[in-house]
Design a protein around this motif. Structure first.
Motif, PDB file in Angstrom:
ATOM      1  N   ALA A  22     -58.809 -18.532   7.147  1.00  0.00           N
ATOM      2  CA  ALA A  22     -59.308 -19.040   8.425  1.00  0.00           C
ATOM      3  C   ALA A  22     -58.309 -20.012   9.043  1.00  0.00           C
ATOM      4  N   ALA A  23     -57.653 -20.814   8.219  1.00  0.00           N
ATOM      5  CA  ALA A  23     -56.641 -21.749   8.729  1.00  0.00           C
ATOM      6  C   ALA A  23     -55.456 -20.997   9.314  1.00  0.00           C
ATOM      7  N   THR A  37     -52.147 -27.722  25.771  1.00  0.00           N
ATOM      8  CA  THR A  37     -51.312 -28.398  24.777  1.00  0.00           C
ATOM      9  C   THR A  37     -52.105 -29.297  23.836  1.00  0.00           C
ATOM     10  N   ALA A  38     -53.113 -30.016  24.331  1.00  0.00           N
ATOM     11  CA  ALA A  38     -53.866 -30.922  23.460  1.00  0.00           C
ATOM     12  C   ALA A  38     -54.706 -30.143  22.446  1.00  0.00           C
ATOM     13  N   VAL A  39     -55.366 -29.098  22.897  1.00  0.00           N
ATOM     14  CA  VAL A  39     -56.180 -28.294  21.984  1.00  0.00           C
ATOM     15  C   VAL A  39     -55.287 -27.534  21.010  1.00  0.00           C
ATOM     16  N   ALA A  40     -54.170 -27.023  21.481  1.00  0.00           N
ATOM     17  CA  ALA A  40     -53.239 -26.325  20.593  1.00  0.00           C
ATOM     18  C   ALA A  40     -52.681 -27.278  19.544  1.00  0.00           C
ATOM     19  N   GLY A  41     -52.357 -28.499  19.952  1.00  0.00           N
ATOM     20  CA  GLY A  41     -51.886 -29.493  18.987  1.00  0.00           C
ATOM     21  C   GLY A  41     -52.958 -29.846  17.976  1.00  0.00           C
ATOM     22  N   SER A  42     -54.194 -29.984  18.439  1.00  0.00           N
ATOM     23  CA  SER A  42     -55.307 -30.254  17.521  1.00  0.00           C
ATOM     24  C   SER A  42     -55.501 -29.094  16.555  1.00  0.00           C
ATOM     25  N   ASN A  43     -55.426 -27.864  17.062  1.00  0.00           N
ATOM     26  CA  ASN A  43     -55.553 -26.691  16.194  1.00  0.00           C
ATOM     27  C   ASN A  43     -54.450 -26.661  15.137  1.00  0.00           C
ATOM     28  N   LEU A  44     -53.256 -27.020  15.536  1.00  0.00           N
ATOM     29  CA  LEU A  44     -52.134 -27.045  14.605  1.00  0.00           C
ATOM     30  C   LEU A  44     -52.370 -28.058  13.485  1.00  0.00           C
ATOM     31  N   VAL A  45     -52.780 -29.265  13.854  1.00  0.00           N
ATOM     32  CA  VAL A  45     -53.022 -30.312  12.853  1.00  0.00           C
ATOM     33  C   VAL A  45     -54.181 -29.924  11.938  1.00  0.00           C
ATOM     34  N   VAL A  46     -55.275 -29.426  12.517  1.00  0.00           N
ATOM     35  CA  VAL A  46     -56.440 -29.037  11.715  1.00  0.00           C
ATOM     36  C   VAL A  46     -56.080 -27.886  10.782  1.00  0.00           C
ATOM     37  N   ALA A  47     -55.372 -26.890  11.292  1.00  0.00           N
ATOM     38  CA  ALA A  47     -55.010 -25.731  10.463  1.00  0.00           C
ATOM     39  C   ALA A  47     -54.116 -26.142   9.294  1.00  0.00           C
ATOM     40  N   LEU A  48     -53.134 -26.990   9.555  1.00  0.00           N
ATOM     41  CA  LEU A  48     -52.255 -27.436   8.460  1.00  0.00           C
ATOM     42  C   LEU A  48     -53.014 -28.272   7.440  1.00  0.00           C
ATOM     43  N   ILE A 104     -64.658 -22.209   9.201  1.00  0.00           N
ATOM     44  CA  ILE A 104     -64.049 -23.239   8.359  1.00  0.00           C
ATOM     45  C   ILE A 104     -65.102 -24.239   7.897  1.00  0.00           C
ATOM     46  N   ALA A 105     -66.006 -24.633   8.794  1.00  0.00           N
ATOM     47  CA  ALA A 105     -67.063 -25.575   8.415  1.00  0.00           C
ATOM     48  C   ALA A 105     -67.978 -24.970   7.343  1.00  0.00           C
ATOM     49  N   GLY A 106     -68.347 -23.716   7.522  1.00  0.00           N
ATOM     50  CA  GLY A 106     -69.190 -23.059   6.521  1.00  0.00           C
ATOM     51  C   GLY A 106     -68.496 -22.906   5.182  1.00  0.00           C
ATOM     52  N   LEU A 107     -67.224 -22.538   5.206  1.00  0.00           N
ATOM     53  CA  LEU A 107     -66.471 -22.401   3.961  1.00  0.00           C
ATOM     54  C   LEU A 107     -66.262 -23.755   3.291  1.00  0.00           C
TER      55      LEU A 107
END
Length: 125
Positions: A22-23, A37-48, A104-107
């Motif tokens: 999922a990440a 850009t802000a959401v993409a940056g947040s997605n990047l940080v959360v995924a990593l 991701i939350a469920g897992l």
């Protein structure tokens, strides 16, 4: 006495492996969303962060449910961040974040509830 949330250490690797997948999906969503850009940056940080924490849990470097609860919190942040960050977020990115963040939350909850250790809810008697 039956335990409502039994410890199942054999399930933790499966939950961690699915969290890693999922990440990777969230990383793909971050790379495809160049306008937001802000959401993409947040997605990047959360995924990593999810990748790192789930890999630690998968390879047995951490024990206990705390990592699962952190992963679940990161998944919930991924769901709500398109509305909280000041961007004109495309509808497809909102839907992608909602689906992948919920997964991701469920897992993360699955990791936390099946991991051995403390900080687990107990059955009501």
């Amino acid at each position: 006495m039956s335990d409502r949330f039994p410890v199942r250490p054999a399930e933790v690797p499966w939950a961690s492996a699915f969290s890693i997948l999922a990440a990777v999906g969230l990383l793909a969503a971050a790379s495809l969303s160049a306008r937001s850009t802000a959401v993409a940056g947040s997605n990047l940080v959360v995924a990593l962060a999810v990748l790192m924490l789930s890999a630690y849990q998968l390879f047995g470097l951490t024990r206990g449910p705390a990592v699962g609860w952190v992963v679940a919190g990161l998944g919930l942040w991924s769901v709500v961040c398109p509305w909280l960050l000041p961007d004109a977020t495309p509808t497809t990115l909102i839907a992608t974040n909602a689906v992948i963040g919920t997964a991701i939350a469920g897992l993360g909850c699955w990791e936390a509830l099946t991991a051995p250790g403390r900080f687990r809810p107990t059955a009501v008697r």
